[in-house]
Design a protein around this motif. Structure first.
Motif, mmCIF file in Angstrom:
data_model
loop_
_atom_site.group_PDB
_atom_site.id
_atom_site.type_symbol
_atom_site.label_atom_id
_atom_site.label_comp_id
_atom_site.label_asym_id
_atom_site.label_seq_id
_atom_site.Cartn_x
_atom_site.Cartn_y
_atom_site.Cartn_z
ATOM 1 N N LYS A 62 0.843 -1.190 0.000
ATOM 2 C CA LYS A 62 0.000 0.000 0.000
ATOM 3 C C LYS A 62 0.880 1.243 0.000
ATOM 4 C CE LYS A 62 -3.702 -0.611 2.238
ATOM 5 N NZ LYS A 62 -4.655 -0.861 3.309
ATOM 6 N N ILE A 63 0.487 2.226 -0.821
ATOM 7 C CA ILE A 63 1.171 3.514 -0.856
ATOM 8 C C ILE A 63 0.136 4.579 -0.528
ATOM 9 C CG2 ILE A 63 2.486 5.143 -2.263
ATOM 10 C CD1 ILE A 63 3.224 2.691 -4.056
ATOM 11 N N VAL A 64 0.430 5.406 0.458
ATOM 12 C CA VAL A 64 -0.473 6.466 0.894
ATOM 13 C C VAL A 64 0.270 7.789 0.704
ATOM 14 C CG1 VAL A 64 -1.789 7.400 2.851
ATOM 15 C CG2 VAL A 64 -1.486 4.915 2.623
ATOM 16 N N TRP A 65 -0.436 8.806 0.181
ATOM 17 C CA TRP A 65 0.174 10.118 0.063
ATOM 18 C C TRP A 65 -0.907 11.184 0.225
ATOM 19 C CZ3 TRP A 65 -0.951 6.962 -3.963
ATOM 20 C CH2 TRP A 65 -1.697 7.489 -5.007
ATOM 21 N N THR A 101 -6.273 17.489 8.419
ATOM 22 C CA THR A 101 -5.056 18.123 8.923
ATOM 23 C C THR A 101 -4.965 19.563 8.434
ATOM 24 O OG1 THR A 101 -3.955 15.972 8.874
ATOM 25 C CG2 THR A 101 -2.548 17.892 9.087
ATOM 26 N N TYR A 102 -5.286 19.790 7.146
ATOM 27 C CA TYR A 102 -5.300 21.130 6.558
ATOM 28 C C TYR A 102 -6.529 21.247 5.677
ATOM 29 C CZ TYR A 102 -0.315 21.005 7.663
ATOM 30 O OH TYR A 102 0.878 20.892 8.306
ATOM 31 N N ALA A 103 -7.014 22.474 5.485
ATOM 32 C CA ALA A 103 -8.155 22.697 4.593
ATOM 33 C C ALA A 103 -7.778 22.277 3.171
ATOM 34 C CB ALA A 103 -8.558 24.164 4.617
ATOM 35 N N GLY A 104 -8.624 21.488 2.550
ATOM 36 C CA GLY A 104 -8.402 21.070 1.171
ATOM 37 C C GLY A 104 -7.472 19.887 0.999
ATOM 38 N N LEU A 105 -6.889 19.390 2.080
ATOM 39 C CA LEU A 105 -5.949 18.270 1.978
ATOM 40 C C LEU A 105 -6.705 16.971 1.696
ATOM 41 C CD1 LEU A 105 -2.981 17.355 2.309
ATOM 42 C CD2 LEU A 105 -3.474 16.967 4.717
ATOM 43 N N THR A 106 -6.180 16.181 0.782
ATOM 44 C CA THR A 106 -6.765 14.892 0.436
ATOM 45 C C THR A 106 -5.730 13.802 0.692
ATOM 46 O OG1 THR A 106 -8.131 15.905 -1.273
ATOM 47 C CG2 THR A 106 -7.812 13.533 -1.425
ATOM 48 N N ARG A 107 -6.201 12.688 1.261
ATOM 49 C CA ARG A 107 -5.326 11.519 1.459
ATOM 50 C C ARG A 107 -5.692 10.490 0.385
ATOM 51 N NH1 ARG A 107 -6.081 9.275 6.858
ATOM 52 N NH2 ARG A 107 -7.870 8.239 5.967
ATOM 53 N N TYR A 108 -4.686 10.030 -0.323
ATOM 54 C CA TYR A 108 -4.850 9.044 -1.392
ATOM 55 C C TYR A 108 -4.228 7.730 -0.936
ATOM 56 C CZ TYR A 108 -5.496 13.284 -4.146
ATOM 57 O OH TYR A 108 -5.935 14.486 -4.615
ATOM 58 N N THR A 109 -4.880 6.625 -1.241
ATOM 59 C CA THR A 109 -4.338 5.308 -0.905
ATOM 60 C C THR A 109 -4.365 4.444 -2.157
ATOM 61 O OG1 THR A 109 -5.186 5.488 1.354
ATOM 62 C CG2 THR A 109 -4.604 3.281 0.585
ATOM 63 N N LEU A 110 -3.215 3.940 -2.544
ATOM 64 C CA LEU A 110 -3.101 3.031 -3.682
ATOM 65 C C LEU A 110 -2.814 1.641 -3.126
ATOM 66 C CD1 LEU A 110 -3.063 2.780 -6.793
ATOM 67 C CD2 LEU A 110 -0.576 3.055 -6.659
ATOM 68 N N VAL A 124 5.016 10.957 -7.275
ATOM 69 C CA VAL A 124 3.553 10.971 -7.394
ATOM 70 C C VAL A 124 3.228 12.234 -8.171
ATOM 71 C CG1 VAL A 124 1.354 11.098 -6.187
ATOM 72 C CG2 VAL A 124 3.226 9.794 -5.185
ATOM 73 N N TRP A 125 2.441 12.070 -9.245
ATOM 74 C CA TRP A 125 2.057 13.260 -9.985
ATOM 75 C C TRP A 125 0.736 13.080 -10.684
ATOM 76 C CZ3 TRP A 125 4.045 14.994 -15.266
ATOM 77 C CH2 TRP A 125 4.133 13.936 -16.159
ATOM 78 N N ASN A 126 0.149 14.199 -11.025
ATOM 79 C CA ASN A 126 -1.098 14.228 -11.764
ATOM 80 C C ASN A 126 -0.736 14.625 -13.193
ATOM 81 O OD1 ASN A 126 -3.872 14.208 -12.231
ATOM 82 N ND2 ASN A 126 -3.942 16.425 -12.046
ATOM 83 N N ASN A 127 -0.879 13.701 -14.155
ATOM 84 C CA ASN A 127 -0.457 14.036 -15.512
ATOM 85 C C ASN A 127 -1.603 14.539 -16.389
ATOM 86 O OD1 ASN A 127 -1.759 11.675 -16.203
ATOM 87 N ND2 ASN A 127 0.106 10.509 -16.575
ATOM 88 N N SER A 128 -2.645 15.098 -15.756
ATOM 89 C CA SER A 128 -3.745 15.734 -16.474
ATOM 90 C C SER A 128 -3.438 17.226 -16.612
ATOM 91 C CB SER A 128 -5.056 15.558 -15.709
ATOM 92 O OG SER A 128 -6.039 16.417 -16.235
ATOM 93 N N LEU A 129 -3.665 17.772 -17.804
ATOM 94 C CA LEU A 129 -3.443 19.206 -17.998
ATOM 95 C C LEU A 129 -4.573 20.053 -17.415
ATOM 96 C CD1 LEU A 129 -2.011 19.128 -21.611
ATOM 97 C CD2 LEU A 129 -0.762 19.559 -19.490
ATOM 98 N N ASP A 130 -5.700 19.408 -17.063
ATOM 99 C CA ASP A 130 -6.854 20.143 -16.549
ATOM 100 C C ASP A 130 -6.801 20.384 -15.042
ATOM 101 O OD1 ASP A 130 -7.950 20.217 -19.052
ATOM 102 O OD2 ASP A 130 -9.129 18.393 -18.755
ATOM 103 N N VAL A 131 -5.948 19.654 -14.356
ATOM 104 C CA VAL A 131 -5.934 19.721 -12.897
ATOM 105 C C VAL A 131 -4.519 20.011 -12.407
ATOM 106 C CG1 VAL A 131 -6.357 18.441 -10.763
ATOM 107 C CG2 VAL A 131 -7.840 18.089 -12.735
ATOM 108 N N GLU A 132 -4.395 21.034 -11.579
ATOM 109 C CA GLU A 132 -3.106 21.297 -10.928
ATOM 110 C C GLU A 132 -3.091 20.522 -9.624
ATOM 111 O OE1 GLU A 132 -3.484 25.546 -10.660
ATOM 112 O OE2 GLU A 132 -1.984 25.775 -12.239
ATOM 113 N N TRP A 135 1.717 18.173 -4.106
ATOM 114 C CA TRP A 135 2.051 17.136 -3.135
ATOM 115 C C TRP A 135 2.296 17.826 -1.804
ATOM 116 C CZ3 TRP A 135 6.335 13.038 -4.537
ATOM 117 C CH2 TRP A 135 6.221 11.931 -3.683
ATOM 118 N N ALA A 136 1.568 17.415 -0.762
ATOM 119 C CA ALA A 136 1.664 18.049 0.556
ATOM 120 C C ALA A 136 3.063 17.890 1.145
ATOM 121 C CB ALA A 136 0.631 17.452 1.502
#
Length: 185
Positions: A62-65, A101-110, A124-132, A135-136
């Motif tokens: 499991k990878i969590v970020w 923990t912070y406003a807007g923070l999201t925890r992802y689990t793979l 870890v990255w988002n390779n969509s051009l529509d979303v910035e 990484w916390a």
């Protein structure tokens, strides 16, 4: 304690002392430092990378970020998050949830199929051009001196050898058990 319970107790103690693999947090950097937040999305051209310390014999499952969506994002529904270990994409079942923990923070689990952890670098990255995607940040620096970002690696560690004192105590318990058993025979 009845005579029939003693063999079970001795067997259980021996099993525990023999080692084995146990689920564990292998390594983590928790989200604690917003100053270390790092852009890691397609407009930056490449993922932000973090060094992982050597974890010989560990199996990763499991990878969590943690991360944020940038101010100019079209929405988080267009996430195209990708996790890389030593430059190779890792596939699995991704879940995400708000982290308070912070406003807007999201925890992802793979959740991934168990693999031997030989990687020395994670990206870890988002390779969509529509979303910035950002990484916390975590406190301090990673093992390569880069500003630390928040992630956790979960899995199992290789079995460790019991300490000599543990083995000695088990040996004494076994000898006492055998002595009691012989005295009854």
């Amino acid at each position: 304690m009845t005579f029939q319970l003693r063999p079970l107790i001795v067997s259980a103690a021996c099993l525990l002392a023999s080692g084995g693999a146990f689920a564990d947090v292998l390594y983590q950097q928790l989200p604690t430092d917003p100053a270390n937040n790092q852009w890691s999305d397609a407009p930056t051209g490449s993922p932000y990378l973090q060094a992982i310390p050597a974890l010989a014999g560990a199996t990763l499952d499991k990878i969590v970020w943690w991360g944020f969506h940038g101010p100019l994002s079209m929405g988080e529904g267009a996430d195209a998050l990708e996790v890389l270990l030593n430059g190779t994409a890792v596939a699995g079942s991704l879940t995400k949830e708000a982290d308070l923990t912070y406003a807007g923070l999201t925890r992802y689990t793979l959740d991934i199929v168990d693999i031997a952890l030989t990687a020395t670098e994670i990206g870890v990255w988002n390779n969509s051009l529509d979303v910035e995607w950002i990484w916390a940040g975590a406190s301090g620096n990673d093992t390569a001196g880069n500003p630390a970002t928040a992630f956790r690696l979960e899995g199992t560690r290789a079995a460790s050898v019991p300490e000599p004192t543990t083995l000695a105590l088990l040996g004494l318990a076994g000898a006492a058990f055998l002595r009691t058993r012989r005295a009854r025979a």
